[in-house]
Design a protein around this motif. Sequence first.
Motif, PDB file in Angstrom:
ATOM      1  N   ILE A  38       0.820  -1.209   0.000  1.00  0.00           N
ATOM      2  CA  ILE A  38       0.000   0.000   0.000  1.00  0.00           C
ATOM      3  C   ILE A  38       0.854   1.259   0.000  1.00  0.00           C
ATOM      4  CG2 ILE A  38      -2.030  -1.043   1.029  1.00  0.00           C
ATOM      5  CD1 ILE A  38      -1.197   0.103   3.717  1.00  0.00           C
ATOM      6  N   GLY A  39       2.149   1.123   0.266  1.00  0.00           N
ATOM      7  CA  GLY A  39       3.027   2.279   0.222  1.00  0.00           C
ATOM      8  C   GLY A  39       4.410   1.957   0.732  1.00  0.00           C
ATOM      9  N   VAL A  40       5.356   2.846   0.431  1.00  0.00           N
ATOM     10  CA  VAL A  40       6.737   2.705   0.898  1.00  0.00           C
ATOM     11  C   VAL A  40       7.113   3.995   1.601  1.00  0.00           C
ATOM     12  CG1 VAL A  40       9.133   2.324   0.228  1.00  0.00           C
ATOM     13  CG2 VAL A  40       7.307   1.173  -1.012  1.00  0.00           C
ATOM     14  N   VAL A  41       7.568   3.874   2.850  1.00  0.00           N
ATOM     15  CA  VAL A  41       7.927   5.043   3.642  1.00  0.00           C
ATOM     16  C   VAL A  41       9.241   4.780   4.357  1.00  0.00           C
ATOM     17  CG1 VAL A  41       7.229   6.544   5.544  1.00  0.00           C
ATOM     18  CG2 VAL A  41       5.499   5.589   4.041  1.00  0.00           C
ATOM     19  N   ALA A  42      10.200   5.683   4.199  1.00  0.00           N
ATOM     20  CA  ALA A  42      11.468   5.605   4.927  1.00  0.00           C
ATOM     21  C   ALA A  42      11.778   7.006   5.435  1.00  0.00           C
ATOM     22  CB  ALA A  42      12.584   5.093   4.028  1.00  0.00           C
ATOM     23  N   ASP A  43      11.678   7.197   6.733  1.00  0.00           N
ATOM     24  CA  ASP A  43      11.901   8.517   7.321  1.00  0.00           C
ATOM     25  C   ASP A  43      13.313   9.014   7.048  1.00  0.00           C
ATOM     26  OD1 ASP A  43       9.337   8.441   8.321  1.00  0.00           O
ATOM     27  OD2 ASP A  43       9.964   7.597  10.246  1.00  0.00           O
ATOM     28  N   GLY A  44      13.398  10.106   6.315  1.00  0.00           N
ATOM     29  CA  GLY A  44      14.685  10.741   6.053  1.00  0.00           C
ATOM     30  C   GLY A  44      15.552  10.035   5.031  1.00  0.00           C
ATOM     31  N   GLU A  45      15.057   8.991   4.387  1.00  0.00           N
ATOM     32  CA  GLU A  45      15.854   8.242   3.415  1.00  0.00           C
ATOM     33  C   GLU A  45      15.138   8.133   2.066  1.00  0.00           C
ATOM     34  OE1 GLU A  45      18.921   7.065   3.726  1.00  0.00           O
ATOM     35  OE2 GLU A  45      19.121   7.652   5.826  1.00  0.00           O
ATOM     36  N   PRO A  46      15.114   9.201   1.285  1.00  0.00           N
ATOM     37  CA  PRO A  46      14.429   9.127  -0.014  1.00  0.00           C
ATOM     38  C   PRO A  46      15.105   8.145  -0.971  1.00  0.00           C
ATOM     39  CG  PRO A  46      15.580  11.214   0.216  1.00  0.00           C
ATOM     40  CD  PRO A  46      15.661  10.522   1.539  1.00  0.00           C
ATOM     41  N   THR A  47      16.397   7.883  -0.800  1.00  0.00           N
ATOM     42  CA  THR A  47      17.074   6.929  -1.680  1.00  0.00           C
ATOM     43  C   THR A  47      16.570   5.503  -1.447  1.00  0.00           C
ATOM     44  OG1 THR A  47      18.905   6.760  -0.101  1.00  0.00           O
ATOM     45  CG2 THR A  47      19.155   8.326  -1.912  1.00  0.00           C
ATOM     46  N   VAL A  48      16.233   5.185  -0.195  1.00  0.00           N
ATOM     47  CA  VAL A  48      15.692   3.861   0.111  1.00  0.00           C
ATOM     48  C   VAL A  48      14.321   3.698  -0.535  1.00  0.00           C
ATOM     49  CG1 VAL A  48      14.868   2.345   1.961  1.00  0.00           C
ATOM     50  CG2 VAL A  48      16.989   3.628   2.258  1.00  0.00           C
ATOM     51  N   VAL A  49      13.484   4.724  -0.420  1.00  0.00           N
ATOM     52  CA  VAL A  49      12.153   4.686  -1.035  1.00  0.00           C
ATOM     53  C   VAL A  49      12.282   4.503  -2.538  1.00  0.00           C
ATOM     54  CG1 VAL A  49      10.035   5.989  -1.460  1.00  0.00           C
ATOM     55  CG2 VAL A  49      11.106   6.056   0.789  1.00  0.00           C
ATOM     56  N   ARG A  50      13.151   5.251  -3.157  1.00  0.00           N
ATOM     57  CA  ARG A  50      13.351   5.170  -4.616  1.00  0.00           C
ATOM     58  C   ARG A  50      13.820   3.775  -5.022  1.00  0.00           C
ATOM     59  NH1 ARG A  50      12.874   7.931  -9.578  1.00  0.00           N
ATOM     60  NH2 ARG A  50      13.992   6.576 -10.977  1.00  0.00           N
ATOM     61  N   ARG A  51      14.758   3.234  -4.267  1.00  0.00           N
ATOM     62  CA  ARG A  51      15.309   1.910  -4.586  1.00  0.00           C
ATOM     63  C   ARG A  51      14.228   0.824  -4.470  1.00  0.00           C
ATOM     64  NH1 ARG A  51      18.376  -1.001  -7.636  1.00  0.00           N
ATOM     65  NH2 ARG A  51      19.442  -2.687  -6.596  1.00  0.00           N
ATOM     66  N   LEU A  52      13.413   0.878  -3.414  1.00  0.00           N
ATOM     67  CA  LEU A  52      12.350  -0.107  -3.230  1.00  0.00           C
ATOM     68  C   LEU A  52      11.312   0.003  -4.353  1.00  0.00           C
ATOM     69  CD1 LEU A  52      11.985  -0.003   0.638  1.00  0.00           C
ATOM     70  CD2 LEU A  52      12.859  -1.894  -0.736  1.00  0.00           C
ATOM     71  N   HIS A  53      11.005   1.231  -4.773  1.00  0.00           N
ATOM     72  CA  HIS A  53      10.092   1.415  -5.910  1.00  0.00           C
ATOM     73  C   HIS A  53      10.707   0.819  -7.171  1.00  0.00           C
ATOM     74  CE1 HIS A  53       6.594   3.783  -4.670  1.00  0.00           C
ATOM     75  NE2 HIS A  53       7.395   4.307  -3.757  1.00  0.00           N
ATOM     76  N   ASP A  54      11.996   1.059  -7.384  1.00  0.00           N
ATOM     77  CA  ASP A  54      12.672   0.520  -8.565  1.00  0.00           C
ATOM     78  C   ASP A  54      12.686  -1.010  -8.568  1.00  0.00           C
ATOM     79  OD1 ASP A  54      13.149   3.093  -9.401  1.00  0.00           O
ATOM     80  OD2 ASP A  54      15.263   3.111  -8.792  1.00  0.00           O
ATOM     81  N   LEU A  55      12.703  -1.611  -7.374  1.00  0.00           N
ATOM     82  CA  LEU A  55      12.702  -3.075  -7.261  1.00  0.00           C
ATOM     83  C   LEU A  55      11.313  -3.680  -7.462  1.00  0.00           C
ATOM     84  CD1 LEU A  55      15.144  -3.561  -4.256  1.00  0.00           C
ATOM     85  CD2 LEU A  55      15.532  -4.239  -6.630  1.00  0.00           C
ATOM     86  N   GLY A  56      10.272  -2.834  -7.551  1.00  0.00           N
ATOM     87  CA  GLY A  56       8.929  -3.328  -7.814  1.00  0.00           C
ATOM     88  C   GLY A  56       7.965  -3.239  -6.649  1.00  0.00           C
ATOM     89  N   PHE A  57       8.393  -2.694  -5.523  1.00  0.00           N
ATOM     90  CA  PHE A  57       7.515  -2.554  -4.363  1.00  0.00           C
ATOM     91  C   PHE A  57       6.699  -1.269  -4.504  1.00  0.00           C
ATOM     92  CE2 PHE A  57      10.977  -5.258  -2.982  1.00  0.00           C
ATOM     93  CZ  PHE A  57      10.294  -6.299  -2.377  1.00  0.00           C
TER      94      PHE A  57
END
Length: 101
Positions: A38-57
């Motif tokens: 339903i969503g990806v959230v990483a406090d203060g880590e936009p690179t983690v969010v971007r990477r998880l989206h790129d992986l298909g999450f």
Amino acid sequence: MSGTDEVLDEADGRGNGVIDAPPLCLADLAPGARATVIGVVADGEPTVVRRLHDLGFTPGAVVEVVRRAPLRDPVLYRVKDYEVCLRRAQAACVHIGGTAR
């Protein structure tokens, strides 16, 4: 009786039935379980969010827990027809709903 009273009665007097519980995360799933992202959230880590989206999450993607390492970290997940291994800290950023076995 007003419409508000009916809602209270239907929910056994505990309000409208909405519970303010934190959303489940991918790290909470047991092996063999499936859920929808339903969503990806990483406090203060936009690179983690971007990477998880790129992986298909991405929202709406169905994820299955394939297997977990003996010490519970990392975990192998199946998402969008491929498998990816994530550590618990990364999996905790992926919020899920609609769990099913």
